[in-house]
Design a protein around this motif. Sequence first.
Motif, short mmCIF file in Angstrom:
data_model
loop_
_atom_site.label_atom_id
_atom_site.label_comp_id
_atom_site.label_asym_id
_atom_site.label_seq_id
_atom_site.Cartn_x
_atom_site.Cartn_y
_atom_site.Cartn_z
N SER A 54 0.82 -1.21 0.00
CA SER A 54 0.00 0.00 0.00
C SER A 54 0.86 1.26 0.00
O SER A 54 0.44 2.29 -0.47
N ASN A 55 2.08 1.18 0.52
CA ASN A 55 3.01 2.30 0.50
C ASN A 55 4.13 1.96 -0.49
O ASN A 55 4.95 1.08 -0.21
N LEU A 68 11.84 0.74 1.02
CA LEU A 68 12.99 1.64 1.13
C LEU A 68 13.02 2.42 2.44
O LEU A 68 13.98 3.15 2.70
N GLN A 69 12.01 2.28 3.28
CA GLN A 69 11.90 3.04 4.53
C GLN A 69 13.16 2.98 5.39
O GLN A 69 13.52 3.99 5.99
N PRO A 70 13.86 1.84 5.48
CA PRO A 70 15.06 1.81 6.34
C PRO A 70 16.14 2.81 5.93
O PRO A 70 16.99 3.17 6.75
N LYS A 83 5.60 11.09 -2.02
CA LYS A 83 5.34 10.58 -3.36
C LYS A 83 5.86 9.15 -3.43
O LYS A 83 6.52 8.68 -2.52
N PRO A 84 5.61 8.42 -4.53
CA PRO A 84 6.02 7.01 -4.59
C PRO A 84 7.50 6.82 -4.94
O PRO A 84 7.87 5.98 -5.75
N PHE A 85 8.37 7.62 -4.33
CA PHE A 85 9.80 7.51 -4.53
C PHE A 85 10.51 8.19 -3.38
O PHE A 85 9.92 8.96 -2.63
N SER A 98 7.63 -2.60 -8.16
CA SER A 98 6.99 -3.86 -7.79
C SER A 98 7.80 -4.49 -6.66
O SER A 98 8.96 -4.10 -6.44
N PRO A 99 7.22 -5.42 -5.92
CA PRO A 99 7.94 -6.01 -4.78
C PRO A 99 9.30 -6.60 -5.19
O PRO A 99 9.40 -7.31 -6.19
#
Length: 156
Positions: A3-4, A9-11, A43-45, A71-72
């Motif tokens: 969903s995010n 890449l959050q880490p 945004k998605p980046f 994609s995953p």
Amino acid sequence: MTSNPVEALQPLIGTWRGEGHGNYPTIEAFDYTEEITFADVGKPFLVYHQRTWAPDGRPLHVEMGYLRTPSPGVVEITMALPTGQAETGVGTVAADPFQISLDCVVASTPSAKPVTGSRRALGLDGDVLQTSYAMAAMGLELQPHLTSRLVRQAAG
């Protein structure tokens, strides 16, 4: 897809700083300090900003770009360098341990040194980010060029 779009890449989000070393057959080996910031701007980046400087404080290099996960398990990068190159790449992102590996193609302006490809790798262990960069340049095949060990900086 999650969903995010930047969840994988959050880490990386935050600022990382530390020491690095560079070498290549066409240049003298050198040490440097490096700082990389990954920012989530909603945004998605992620926005990527990198800069380095010499031990005496002289600026050496800077680059800016974007990371996204279409994609995953897949990561893409677009990057602009003031030396006349633009890199685009695709690779993998893994969560445990956190690893990114990107193979890039490079487009260069007519006055830029000839760089034809690169490979970027990021590995995260707690608050330590290890980076490596290999490049194909000056008529040479892809080979190691830069490595760094960066530590997460406290938010301020």
